[in-house]
Design a protein around this motif. Sequence first.
Motif, PDB file in Angstrom:
ATOM      1  N   SER A  13       0.519  -0.586  -0.286  1.00  0.00           N
ATOM      2  CA  SER A  13       0.011  -0.522  -0.146  1.00  0.00           C
ATOM      3  C   SER A  13       0.700   1.393   0.294  1.00  0.00           C
ATOM      4  O   SER A  13       0.054   2.440  -1.116  1.00  0.00           O
ATOM      5  CB  SER A  13      -0.995   0.220   1.127  1.00  0.00           C
ATOM      6  N   ASN A  14       2.370   1.077   0.174  1.00  0.00           N
ATOM      7  CA  ASN A  14       3.555   2.476   0.566  1.00  0.00           C
ATOM      8  C   ASN A  14       3.413   2.815  -1.064  1.00  0.00           C
ATOM      9  O   ASN A  14       4.001   3.638  -1.017  1.00  0.00           O
ATOM     10  CB  ASN A  14       3.988   2.248   1.047  1.00  0.00           C
ATOM     11  N   TYR A  15       2.848   1.791  -1.833  1.00  0.00           N
ATOM     12  CA  TYR A  15       3.798   2.032  -3.044  1.00  0.00           C
ATOM     13  C   TYR A  15       2.683   2.251  -4.281  1.00  0.00           C
ATOM     14  O   TYR A  15       2.858   2.607  -5.194  1.00  0.00           O
ATOM     15  CB  TYR A  15       4.662   0.768  -3.997  1.00  0.00           C
ATOM     16  N   THR A  16       1.383   1.897  -3.975  1.00  0.00           N
ATOM     17  CA  THR A  16      -0.038   1.931  -4.974  1.00  0.00           C
ATOM     18  C   THR A  16       0.443   3.109  -5.706  1.00  0.00           C
ATOM     19  O   THR A  16      -0.384   3.149  -6.753  1.00  0.00           O
ATOM     20  CB  THR A  16      -0.911   1.143  -4.378  1.00  0.00           C
ATOM     21  N   ASP A  17       0.916   4.001  -4.962  1.00  0.00           N
ATOM     22  CA  ASP A  17      -0.036   5.617  -5.404  1.00  0.00           C
ATOM     23  C   ASP A  17       0.746   5.810  -6.876  1.00  0.00           C
ATOM     24  O   ASP A  17       1.242   6.857  -7.895  1.00  0.00           O
ATOM     25  CB  ASP A  17       0.162   6.395  -4.880  1.00  0.00           C
ATOM     26  N   ARG A  18       2.317   4.743  -6.659  1.00  0.00           N
ATOM     27  CA  ARG A  18       3.260   5.895  -7.108  1.00  0.00           C
ATOM     28  C   ARG A  18       4.030   4.309  -8.907  1.00  0.00           C
ATOM     29  O   ARG A  18       5.649   5.013  -9.275  1.00  0.00           O
ATOM     30  CB  ARG A  18       5.494   6.225  -6.880  1.00  0.00           C
ATOM     31  N   ASN A  19       3.509   3.562  -8.432  1.00  0.00           N
ATOM     32  CA  ASN A  19       4.074   2.378  -9.600  1.00  0.00           C
ATOM     33  C   ASN A  19       2.905   1.540  -9.950  1.00  0.00           C
ATOM     34  O   ASN A  19       1.936   0.691  -9.186  1.00  0.00           O
ATOM     35  CB  ASN A  19       5.089   1.226  -8.589  1.00  0.00           C
ATOM     36  N   SER A  22       2.975  -2.517  -8.885  1.00  0.00           N
ATOM     37  CA  SER A  22       2.748  -2.483  -7.255  1.00  0.00           C
ATOM     38  C   SER A  22       0.890  -2.424  -7.435  1.00  0.00           C
ATOM     39  O   SER A  22      -0.309  -3.358  -6.496  1.00  0.00           O
ATOM     40  CB  SER A  22       3.025  -1.687  -5.945  1.00  0.00           C
ATOM     41  N   GLN A  23       0.429  -1.852  -7.766  1.00  0.00           N
ATOM     42  CA  GLN A  23      -0.888  -1.919  -8.273  1.00  0.00           C
ATOM     43  C   GLN A  23      -1.764  -3.005  -8.701  1.00  0.00           C
ATOM     44  O   GLN A  23      -3.222  -4.149  -7.883  1.00  0.00           O
ATOM     45  CB  GLN A  23      -1.755  -0.613  -9.124  1.00  0.00           C
ATOM     46  N   TYR A  26      -1.344  -5.360  -5.655  1.00  0.00           N
ATOM     47  CA  TYR A  26      -2.196  -5.178  -5.013  1.00  0.00           C
ATOM     48  C   TYR A  26      -3.498  -5.559  -5.109  1.00  0.00           C
ATOM     49  O   TYR A  26      -3.856  -6.289  -4.030  1.00  0.00           O
ATOM     50  CB  TYR A  26      -2.143  -3.395  -4.296  1.00  0.00           C
ATOM     51  N   LYS A  27      -4.234  -5.616  -6.200  1.00  0.00           N
ATOM     52  CA  LYS A  27      -5.483  -5.887  -6.587  1.00  0.00           C
ATOM     53  C   LYS A  27      -5.087  -7.392  -7.148  1.00  0.00           C
ATOM     54  O   LYS A  27      -6.166  -8.182  -6.248  1.00  0.00           O
ATOM     55  CB  LYS A  27      -6.105  -5.275  -8.412  1.00  0.00           C
TER      56      LYS A  27
END
Length: 83
Positions: A13-19, A22-23, A26-27
């Motif tokens: 969750s620390n990386y989902t806004d920039r990669n 990672s999204q 995460y999904k």
Amino acid sequence: MDFTLSYLREALSNYTDRNGTSQTIYKKLESGNFSSERDFVYQLDEEEMKFLNDVLPDEIKYAFEEQDFVRGNQLNEVYELLI
């Protein structure tokens, strides 16, 4: 979801806004019904595995520095399956 994957999801969750990778991972964690971290790792493609290989050592190190040994050990379990 087992505890190991919960810790992994939290770390990602620390990386989902920039990669984007990672999204995607995460999904997969959110939508998948994985009985173990091994089942999850088998569902990863090469790019996702590379991303986790790059990120997890820092996350593990941070967990141990914060004396969160349970989290560090759980993340290490996933890391060991990747290598």
